[in-house]
Scaffold this motif. Structure first.
Motif, PDB file in Angstrom:
ATOM      1  N   ARG A 480      21.946 -51.134 -93.382  1.00  8.00           N
ATOM      2  CA  ARG A 480      22.838 -51.124 -92.214  1.00  8.00           C
ATOM      3  C   ARG A 480      24.266 -50.816 -92.653  1.00  8.00           C
ATOM      4  NH1 ARG A 480      19.317 -55.466 -91.231  1.00  8.00           N
ATOM      5  NH2 ARG A 480      18.022 -55.199 -89.364  1.00  8.00           N
ATOM      6  N   ARG A 481      24.686 -51.465 -93.714  1.00  7.12           N
ATOM      7  CA  ARG A 481      26.044 -51.225 -94.219  1.00  7.12           C
ATOM      8  C   ARG A 481      26.189 -49.784 -94.693  1.00  7.12           C
ATOM      9  NH1 ARG A 481      27.582 -55.286 -98.703  1.00  7.12           N
ATOM     10  NH2 ARG A 481      26.319 -53.910 -99.981  1.00  7.12           N
ATOM     11  N   ALA A 482      25.150 -49.266 -95.350  1.00  7.68           N
ATOM     12  CA  ALA A 482      25.193 -47.874 -95.823  1.00  7.68           C
ATOM     13  C   ALA A 482      25.292 -46.910 -94.638  1.00  7.68           C
ATOM     14  CB  ALA A 482      23.952 -47.562 -96.657  1.00  7.68           C
ATOM     15  N   ALA A 483      24.519 -47.161 -93.591  1.00  3.39           N
ATOM     16  CA  ALA A 483      24.511 -46.278 -92.425  1.00  3.39           C
ATOM     17  C   ALA A 483      25.867 -46.276 -91.725  1.00  3.39           C
ATOM     18  CB  ALA A 483      23.412 -46.710 -91.453  1.00  3.39           C
ATOM     19  N   ILE A 484      26.436 -47.455 -91.547  1.00 10.02           N
ATOM     20  CA  ILE A 484      27.752 -47.532 -90.902  1.00 10.02           C
ATOM     21  C   ILE A 484      28.805 -46.862 -91.785  1.00 10.02           C
ATOM     22  CG2 ILE A 484      29.595 -49.129 -90.221  1.00 10.02           C
ATOM     23  CD1 ILE A 484      27.411 -50.994 -89.152  1.00 10.02           C
ATOM     24  N   GLY A 485      28.663 -47.012 -93.090  1.00 10.96           N
ATOM     25  CA  GLY A 485      29.578 -46.334 -94.015  1.00 10.96           C
ATOM     26  C   GLY A 485      29.509 -44.831 -93.859  1.00 10.96           C
ATOM     27  N   VAL A 486      28.302 -44.298 -93.747  1.00 11.84           N
ATOM     28  CA  VAL A 486      28.113 -42.857 -93.545  1.00 11.84           C
ATOM     29  C   VAL A 486      28.797 -42.410 -92.255  1.00 11.84           C
ATOM     30  CG1 VAL A 486      26.384 -41.091 -92.987  1.00 11.84           C
ATOM     31  CG2 VAL A 486      25.991 -42.660 -94.901  1.00 11.84           C
TER      32      VAL A 486
END
Length: 691
Positions: A480-486
């Motif tokens: 989730r954190r990776a996706a929001i970062g993207v």
């Protein structure tokens, strides 16, 4: 009825500093709930927390519950008496249970029948009877993952309990909690004065504790520490480097805070400041000092738990504690510089990224390819991006990062510069993990952004590729954190990138390692779904996000532009009517999909004035929309389409869409289809219609 102040306090061994505030807030909330359930009124509830104290204070608490009448319904009259009018066993049992005779029962008449009824007068219980249950239930619900036992008792709590106090005004309430009977004994400071004191009144808890060198008010303690840190830093012409989390952790370690200044040898400043700051803050809970340029000073601040008559010894002791930690950092830094990052690539073969996806050595090869691909898309240097991607994880094998894990990436930058890598590559290594959490800074350059995106996309593609989709709160790979970062990197840095295209490339870099044939679709849907959380945090309404999501947009920048345009459109006076009209149009077209698919607008079949005007307006808007769409100017599109409200309303007021003649009906469906397509060029506006 008597009202007074209630104090409930546990005196314990040192409570975990990172849990102290959470425990106190939870205790207060639980007590609030219990008092509400007990129907005891009060005016204010305050929590207190110190390393060895957990307490709540309730002002103007009612000593006793109010008396009340409780209605106890019995069996229906038809079931309470037999044919001769004698009470049945059911009625007799009910009356006996309520301590009355059948003859004393009242009747409750409703539309559904008649029942026996007893109105029982219930006398309210006093706090003496209630307090033990209230406190026990409140403590039982505290978030304590690993309770402990002490002595020979089976009693469990987060730390051993030494005192318990439940006072109402000046009176001790009869209660035993965690094997401790209530008493007015409160623990003072370990070293300043008597170890305990006698509390005379619940109102005086905070003042008497402070008189015995215990600041039980958590907020006051934080404020006092912050004030001391700022004053000392100003005195030195420096800036105290701390955040709220560090401030609260320090406040959770001391009962009587005293801010002091110490220093270390200047030679340690040759070590990258991030490593020194990490060990000062995380290991020692010290507060570093920075100059106006952000450089670390050899002076630092710490918070003592005592007011010493010989502060020089306290300072000397803390300087002795920090020196070995800084010496370790210095040694690691000098040792690590002897081996180039490139020479550490082989060692990454010994570290698994994920057992089905291979090692970190394989991961950095993929990151390099993805970063180069992204760099080409955004007009950055693909060679630098690939180089930074390849070296991105090599600092994990250094002594410094093994000892201080939080400086990974940052230390890679220093080692890269030491190895002669260019500044863009070094900076990209440092910024590969950005943004680390909500609100964190983004990569500062295109090369850094390419590497940061590549790292996150590789993880998303790989983990979805083996079917390990996040479930509930479980997200071990922080997808989730990776996706929001993207999403943040792409939208906030204005990159015209498509998530499906990026993830497809990332999936292909895995070759035949992936087993989930739906990996790409799963990953794309997951990333785009994160927009909801992002925009809700910004105050954008859910239906606005849903309206755009309905268009299946996979370009985050485009998605973002549409969301902001629809959000503005929703505030227009015409928005409600147009949304409702769109919903009506969508329903009509859905019910006649077969006819719509073949229908084409024939101007010669337009006969009604309202449909002629609407057709003319749609034709004009088609040109406006086409031009604005080419520029992705969705605000212009929706603002322009707002002018259609009048013609649309007139159409539905005066024209029968489902005419008897096939040709007329199909022509009108074709007209509505054109109208629908105009609005769908930005979002599905029908989603905004009031339900």
């Amino acid at each position: 009825m008597r009202q007074d102040t209630l104090l409930v306090e546990l005196g314990t061994e040192e409570l975990p500093p990172k849990s102290l505030k959470t425990l106190a807030v939870s205790f207060a909330q639980n007590m609030q709930n219990e008092l509400a359930a007990a129907e005891l009124s009060y005016t204010e509830l305050t929590w207190f927390a110190a390393p060895r104290h957990l307490a709540i204070q309730v002002k103007e608490l009612a000593y006793q519950q109010a008396d009340k009448i409780v209605e106890k319904r019995g069996p229906a009259v038809t079931a309470a008496f037999d044919a001769e009018g004698n009470p049945t066993k059911a009625a007799q049992g009910w009356a006996r249970g309520n301590g009355i005779d059948i003859a004393d029962a009242e009747r409750l008449k409703t539309d559904k029948g008649e029942w026996l009824l007893h109105k029982a007068a219930v006398t309210g219980k006093a706090l003496d009877e209630l307090i033990e249950g209230i406190v026990n239930r409140a403590l039982a619900k505290l978030p304590i993952p690993k309770p402990m036992r002490w002595g020979s008792s089976d009693t469990q709590f987060i730390r051993p309990v030494h005192t318990f106090t439940a006072m109402f005004g000046a009176d001790i309430l009869p209660a035993t909690i965690l094997d401790m009977p209530s008493d007015r004994i409160i623990r003072g400071h370990r070293f300043h004065g008597p170890s305990t004191f006698t509390l005379d009144h619940a109102d005086n808890y905070e003042a008497q504790a402070k008189a015995h060198f215990v600041v039980v008010n958590y907020a006051d303690r934080c404020a006092e520490i912050a004030k001391g840190l700022e004053a000392k830093a100003d005195e030195l012409g420096l800036t105290a480097d701390y955040n709220q989390a560090l401030l609260e952790e320090i406040a959770s370690l001391v009962e009587y805070p005293v801010v002091m200044q110490a220093s270390f040898e200047e030679r340690f400043l040759a070590v990258p400041k991030e490593a020194l700051i990490y060990t000062m803050k995380d290991d020692q809970k010290y507060v570093p000092l920075l100059d106006a340029e952000g450089n670390l000073s050899a002076k630092f601040l710490f918070v003592s738990n005592i007011q010493s008559s010989a502060p020089e010894f306290v300072i000397e002791g803390n300087e002795k504690v920090i020196r070995p930690r800084l010496a370790d950092a210095e040694f690691f830094f000098e040792t690590d510089k002897k081996t180039a990052l490139e020479d550490r690539l082989d060692s990454l073969n010994s570290i698994l990224f994920q057992k089905q996806l291979g090692t970190l050595a394989e991961k950095v090869q993929r990151i390099a390819k993805i970063a180069a691909f992204i760099a080409e898309q955004i007009g950055s240097n693909a060679t630098d991006a690939a180089r930074a991607g390849l070296l991105s994880k090599t600092d994990l094998m250094t002594e410094m990062v093994m000892e201080f894990p939080d400086v990974q990436g940052v230390m890679g930058k220093y080692y890269a510069l030491n190895d002669g890598e260019n500044s863009a590559v070094a900076e990209a290594i440092a910024e590969q993990y950005m943004p680390r959490q909500a609100g964190d800074a983004l990569p500062s350059s295109d090369t850094s952004a390419a590497v940061a995106l590549a790292d996150k996309l590789d993880t998303l593609a790989g983990i979805f590729g083996i079917g390990m989709l996040p479930k509930g709160d479980k997200d071990p790979f922080a997808l989730r954190r990776a996706a929001i970062g993207v999403l943040r990197i792409i939208t906030e840095r204005n990159y015209n990138l498509d998530i499906r295209e990026l993830l497809a490339f990332a999936v292909n870099t895995y070759g035949d390692k992936l087993t989930n044939t739906e990996a790409l679709d799963n990953a794309v849907d997951f990333v785009i779904a994160r927009f909801k959380a992002m925009y809700q945090d910004q105050g954008i309404e859910t239906e606005v996000i849903q309206a755009v999501s309905a268009r299946n947009i996979t370009n985050p920048l485009d998605f973002s532009k549409r969301v902001h345009a629809v959000s503005e459109f929703k505030g227009l006076a015409q928005a409600g009517a147009l949304a409702s009209a769109n919903k009506r149009v969508a329903n009509i077209l859905a019910k006649n999909s077969a006819s719509v698919s073949e229908a084409k607008l024939d101007a010669s079949l337009l006969s009604d004035a309202a449909e002629i005007v609407l057709a003319e307006k749609i034709a004009l808007q088609q040109d406006v929309v086409a031009q604005a769409l080419a520029n992705k100017d969705y605000n212009a599109i929706l603002t322009s389409l707002a002018d259609l409200q009048g013609p649309v309303d007139d159409f539905f007021d005066n024209v029968m869409v489902m005419a008897d003649e096939d040709a007329t009906r199909n022509n009108r469906l074709a007209l509505l289809s054109q109208l629908r397509e105009l609005f769908l060029s930005t979002a599905d506006i029908s989603v905004l219609a009031t339900k």
